[in-house]
Design a protein around this motif. Structure first.
Motif, PDB file in Angstrom:
ATOM      1  N   ALA A  65     -90.447   8.051  34.187  1.00 41.02           N
ATOM      2  CA  ALA A  65     -90.625   7.341  35.460  1.00 41.02           C
ATOM      3  C   ALA A  65     -90.794   8.326  36.622  1.00 41.02           C
ATOM      4  CB  ALA A  65     -89.444   6.414  35.721  1.00 41.02           C
ATOM      5  N   THR A  66     -90.075   9.434  36.569  1.00 39.18           N
ATOM      6  CA  THR A  66     -90.187  10.459  37.608  1.00 39.18           C
ATOM      7  C   THR A  66     -91.572  11.100  37.556  1.00 39.18           C
ATOM      8  OG1 THR A  66     -87.817  10.891  37.460  1.00 39.18           O
ATOM      9  CG2 THR A  66     -89.179  12.593  38.510  1.00 39.18           C
ATOM     10  N   ILE A  67     -92.029  11.388  36.352  1.00 38.27           N
ATOM     11  CA  ILE A  67     -93.373  11.964  36.182  1.00 38.27           C
ATOM     12  C   ILE A  67     -94.419  10.980  36.699  1.00 38.27           C
ATOM     13  CG2 ILE A  67     -95.097  12.651  34.453  1.00 38.27           C
ATOM     14  CD1 ILE A  67     -92.964  14.787  34.932  1.00 38.27           C
ATOM     15  N   SER A  68     -94.274   9.705  36.362  1.00 39.30           N
ATOM     16  CA  SER A  68     -95.225   8.682  36.842  1.00 39.30           C
ATOM     17  C   SER A  68     -95.277   8.649  38.362  1.00 39.30           C
ATOM     18  CB  SER A  68     -94.848   7.303  36.310  1.00 39.30           C
ATOM     19  OG  SER A  68     -95.080   7.238  34.937  1.00 39.30           O
ATOM     20  N   HIS A  69     -94.117   8.743  38.988  1.00 38.71           N
ATOM     21  CA  HIS A  69     -94.056   8.734  40.452  1.00 38.71           C
ATOM     22  C   HIS A  69     -94.837   9.927  41.023  1.00 38.71           C
ATOM     23  CE1 HIS A  69     -92.518   8.750  44.543  1.00 38.71           C
ATOM     24  NE2 HIS A  69     -92.137  10.006  44.355  1.00 38.71           N
ATOM     25  N   HIS A  70     -94.602  11.113  40.480  1.00 40.47           N
ATOM     26  CA  HIS A  70     -95.287  12.304  40.990  1.00 40.47           C
ATOM     27  C   HIS A  70     -96.786  12.255  40.691  1.00 40.47           C
ATOM     28  CE1 HIS A  70     -91.729  14.210  42.488  1.00 40.47           C
ATOM     29  NE2 HIS A  70     -91.151  14.287  41.302  1.00 40.47           N
ATOM     30  N   LEU A  71     -97.151  11.784  39.511  1.00 43.93           N
ATOM     31  CA  LEU A  71     -98.579  11.655  39.181  1.00 43.93           C
ATOM     32  C   LEU A  71     -99.263  10.679  40.130  1.00 43.93           C
ATOM     33  CD1 LEU A  71     -98.485  11.610  35.279  1.00 43.93           C
ATOM     34  CD2 LEU A  71     -99.487  13.394  36.723  1.00 43.93           C
ATOM     35  N   ALA A  72     -98.570   9.591  40.480  1.00 41.56           N
ATOM     36  CA  ALA A  72     -99.150   8.613  41.418  1.00 41.56           C
ATOM     37  C   ALA A  72     -99.388   9.252  42.780  1.00 41.56           C
ATOM     38  CB  ALA A  72     -98.231   7.399  41.544  1.00 41.56           C
ATOM     39  N   GLN A  73     -98.453  10.091  43.237  1.00 38.11           N
ATOM     40  CA  GLN A  73     -98.617  10.775  44.518  1.00 38.11           C
ATOM     41  C   GLN A  73     -99.829  11.710  44.481  1.00 38.11           C
ATOM     42  OE1 GLN A  73     -96.467  10.580  47.370  1.00 38.11           O
ATOM     43  NE2 GLN A  73     -95.741   8.767  46.305  1.00 38.11           N
ATOM     44  N   LEU A  74     -99.975  12.441  43.392  1.00 41.91           N
ATOM     45  CA  LEU A  74    -101.098  13.374  43.262  1.00 41.91           C
ATOM     46  C   LEU A  74    -102.429  12.639  43.125  1.00 41.91           C
ATOM     47  CD1 LEU A  74     -99.385  15.929  40.888  1.00 41.91           C
ATOM     48  CD2 LEU A  74    -100.116  16.373  43.247  1.00 41.91           C
ATOM     49  N   THR A  75    -102.415  11.525  42.406  1.00 40.65           N
ATOM     50  CA  THR A  75    -103.632  10.729  42.238  1.00 40.65           C
ATOM     51  C   THR A  75    -104.056  10.122  43.560  1.00 40.65           C
ATOM     52  OG1 THR A  75    -103.042  10.242  39.945  1.00 40.65           O
ATOM     53  CG2 THR A  75    -104.644   8.775  40.985  1.00 40.65           C
TER      54      THR A  75
END
Length: 193
Positions: A46-56
């Motif tokens: 979930a933490t990775i998903s959050h950071h990936l969403a920010q980068l995307t």
């Protein structure tokens, strides 16, 4: 505040967290799934998903569906911006949230493959601008490598090459291809041909 300033500030916000910088480093040269990134970084998915969403959202990560997995890679063209140009506004920050562009990409790219090359010029240009991000600035590619990269996306690689050269997003001379820089690189071997 103008939309351009907001986009540029978003770029810096996306890069302001150590985990996001680590993610970009991990997907700079190869694709990885969120689960793999979570294992490599020892973080919750979930933490990775959050950071990936920010980068995307900032246009710094590209994602494609591969079967049941979403694969992520660095959007190297967006990350090759020169910091001074971003601050001055000479180079626009990536704009991943263009609704028209998003609709065109959803309509013609399925599972990381181009279903058909649009006939309408405006839509075709959106596709070609997206496909050129598969190539790094400052790197020269032999035709066989260009064919392999584009062949992963669409069977008719000669049409894609010709269209990209015609649009000016890819240059060619003597079987060598490269992405033109915003300001011409004197070491590039000549004009498109």
């Amino acid at each position: 505040m103008s939309a351009d300033l907001t986009a540029r500030a978003g770029l810096f916000r996306a890069l302001s967290h150590p985990a996001r910088l680590s993610l970009l480093r991990l997907v700079w040269t190869r694709e990885a799934s969120g689960d793999e990134l979570a294992r490599l970084m020892n973080l919750a998915p979930a933490t990775i998903s959050h950071h990936l969403a920010q980068l995307t959202e900032a246009g710094l990560i590209l994602t494609r569906q591969d079967g049941h997995h979403r694969l992520h890679r660095a959007h190297t063209a967006a990350l090759n911006l020169i910091l001074a140009d971003v601050v001055r506004g000479a180079t626009p920050a990536p704009t991943p949230d263009d609704p028209y562009r998003d609709r065109v990409l959803r309509a013609f790219l399925k599972g990381g493959r181009l279903t058909t090359l649009p006939a309408q010029r405006k839509k075709k240009d959106v596709i070609l601008h997206e496909l050129v991000t598969l190539f790094e600035h400052g790197r020269h590619y032999p035709e066989a490598e260009v064919n392999a990269i584009l062949g992963d996306v669409y069977a008719d690689v000669s049409t894609l090459r010709r269209e990209m050269i015609g649009l000016g997003v890819l240059n060619r001379e003597r079987g060598v291809y490269w992405r033109p820089e915003a300001d011409a690189d004197p070491s590039s071997p000549g004009d498109a041909g």
